[in-house]
Design an enzyme around this catalytic site. Sequence first.
Site, mmCIF file in Angstrom:
data_model
loop_
_atom_site.group_PDB
_atom_site.id
_atom_site.type_symbol
_atom_site.label_atom_id
_atom_site.label_comp_id
_atom_site.label_asym_id
_atom_site.label_seq_id
_atom_site.Cartn_x
_atom_site.Cartn_y
_atom_site.Cartn_z
ATOM 1 N N PRO A 135 48.039 41.500 70.652
ATOM 2 C CA PRO A 135 47.153 41.945 69.860
ATOM 3 C C PRO A 135 47.789 42.670 68.547
ATOM 4 C CG PRO A 135 46.914 43.289 71.959
ATOM 5 C CD PRO A 135 47.934 42.306 71.827
ATOM 6 N N SER B 12 37.185 45.945 56.837
ATOM 7 C CA SER B 12 35.906 46.531 57.338
ATOM 8 C C SER B 12 36.276 48.241 57.859
ATOM 9 C CB SER B 12 35.455 45.807 58.526
ATOM 10 O OG SER B 12 36.373 45.886 59.585
ATOM 11 N N HIS B 13 37.580 48.593 57.802
ATOM 12 C CA HIS B 13 37.693 49.821 58.036
ATOM 13 C C HIS B 13 38.419 50.484 56.739
ATOM 14 C CE1 HIS B 13 36.468 49.038 62.174
ATOM 15 N NE2 HIS B 13 36.064 50.405 62.075
ATOM 16 N N GLU C 81 29.416 41.523 61.500
ATOM 17 C CA GLU C 81 29.500 39.985 61.617
ATOM 18 C C GLU C 81 28.110 39.247 61.528
ATOM 19 O OE1 GLU C 81 32.865 38.496 64.028
ATOM 20 O OE2 GLU C 81 32.805 40.432 64.585
#
Lengths: 339, 339
Positions: free
Chosen positions: B306, B47-48, B188
């Site tokens: 993360p 998405s980036h 989303e």
Amino acid sequence: MTDTTTLSVEELTQIVTRIFSQNGLSALQAEAVAAVIVAGERDACKSHGIYRIEGCLQTVRAGKVAPQAEPELIDDGSALLRVDAKGAFSPAAFAIGAPVLAQRAKDQGIAALAINSCTHFSALWPEVEALTGMGLAALAMCPSYSTVAPAGGTQPLLGTNPLAFGWPRPDHPPYVFDFATSVAARGEIELHRRAGKPIPEGWAIGPDGTPTTDPEDALAGAMLTFGGHKGSAISTMIELLAGAMIGDLTSPEALDYLGTTSLSPHHGELVIAFSPEKFAAGRGGDPFSRAELLFSAILGQGARLPSQRRFSARETSLRSGIRLSAAEMAMLNEFLAAA
Amino acid sequence: MTDTTTLSVEELTQIVTRIFSQNGLSALQAEAVAAVIVAGERDACKSHGIYRIEGCLQTVRAGKVAPQAEPELIDDGSALLRVDAKGAFSPAAFAIGAPVLAQRAKDQGIAALAINSCTHFSALWPEVEALTGMGLAALAMCPSYSTVAPAGGTQPLLGTNPLAFGWPRPDHPPYVFDFATSVAARGEIELHRRAGKPIPEGWAIGPDGTPTTDPEDALAGAMLTFGGHKGSAISTMIELLAGAMIGDLTSPEALDYLGTTSLSPHHGELVIAFSPEKFAAGRGGDPFSRAELLFSAILGQGARLPSQRRFSARETSLRSGIRLSAAEMAMLNEFLAAA
């Protein structure tokens, strides 16, 4: 309901200060600790009000705080200030550091205050509010002790790690939030246990690492972070910045050091102050009035700003005094007599 | 599956840089924008990744970015640096500011970089990661445009307002998080709409302000913040610090300015850098190795850090190259030919 006593903020402050002085706290520590406890009571934050006196005195009696320590400011002229609390209660360390932090933020745009080796029991909002009173925005955070599992984990490791923020508002109480990065406070789970009620789903896991709604299981297990993995990441950041980075204890280390969650933990704290005036300089537009547009838009759609309930309780207390029950007055008198 | 092309990071960087150069971006902007887009593709953050090229070019064609602008560093020697992007894409402004920010944080302990008047489309993790590469911890945040309701509200006001944090780890990729303060990304919800699937409860409210699981309603209404009122408070803080305070547009102002959510928004960004070495100085113990104890304890109970998935994708890309589909290669070639 008739058996209550109404005290002014000043009167209650005198009583609480006397309790701490008589129990061996230095004048600075007694005054600073009394101020935050009375602020909690004044704002109808009962969990941070006079109820906290007993825990503070227990921590003194257990020898886990240095009641006569004089916190020391360490200032090399940079944007980073340090107060070595030398085991004192944190509000005394903040009282020493705050005016210097405020001036440094005004000069530098941003400045940080690392408080080291303090005993911490208080909410963080009195500190960020104090800085908003000097025209600054402020962010404060600290570890506590391991009672919260990281997202995806099974065991207590992180603390309830509060995060607080303040922004000054002309003609209004500041924009202030101060919350635990756990879903709920440990005290709320304890209240459910006493009431024999299940806790909501998502608050905690049991000792076996699986979700539980049984408060006994939850207290023996671990609390969960707010907002799942995002809250867990923020809580971990607080361990890093306000623990490892400032050379002070993380939540697991604080629990090891103290050996119990029933006394006030010993660790550090990080406070960051921002000068909106310096940040906005040369950009046109007043940052404070531009922020008011945002607050108006929030309130205009029926949402609330954080701390509104607290500020309205404060208004009542300042106007009509703080009303204490007979049991609360008896507790205060007992503390005075016992010393 | 056979119809794929494998490019090295360098090869893809050359292609993407050429696309932007041919579309009128200055050398600095083309390189900086290509670097973050290729970083996204390399880390399997599709998405980036190269998917973003089209949006950037649309923003160029709409005249909503200044592709030849040279961002200017404004440095008065304090802990607050500013880069006036003059309408350039934000990665170019960050590239100018980052080395000075890093040095200032090392000297002052803490320093801030305010990026003003930039066009923003990228994730924030490339920026906090760049600073961890210089031995610093870093926090970055920015508004976006009004698509999220404040907790208790009924209308879009806040942006998806990302918050990113990085901490350097010797011998490991850094500890990095970067997330929207909305529960879900707008993309989303759009994917659910296209698939004809309901969205989970708690993601959004409809235009009437009530909870919805219908993606159409959600897109016409407002998204919700992660973690209820706590996420809402953090998102509001981002509007204040990285909007009003730095003298730049808040999310409602950015939406007014642009008039659409389909182009990259114009606003500012705030990056704060911390020198753990200076913060920990004199306290005994190395902050980086103490942080590793915390990471080991997190991983040791089966939780993840993360960005782990992203770092493992990166390892694969660096070792075996980035695999692009025939459609993706066709898109790149079309962009090259069209310029």
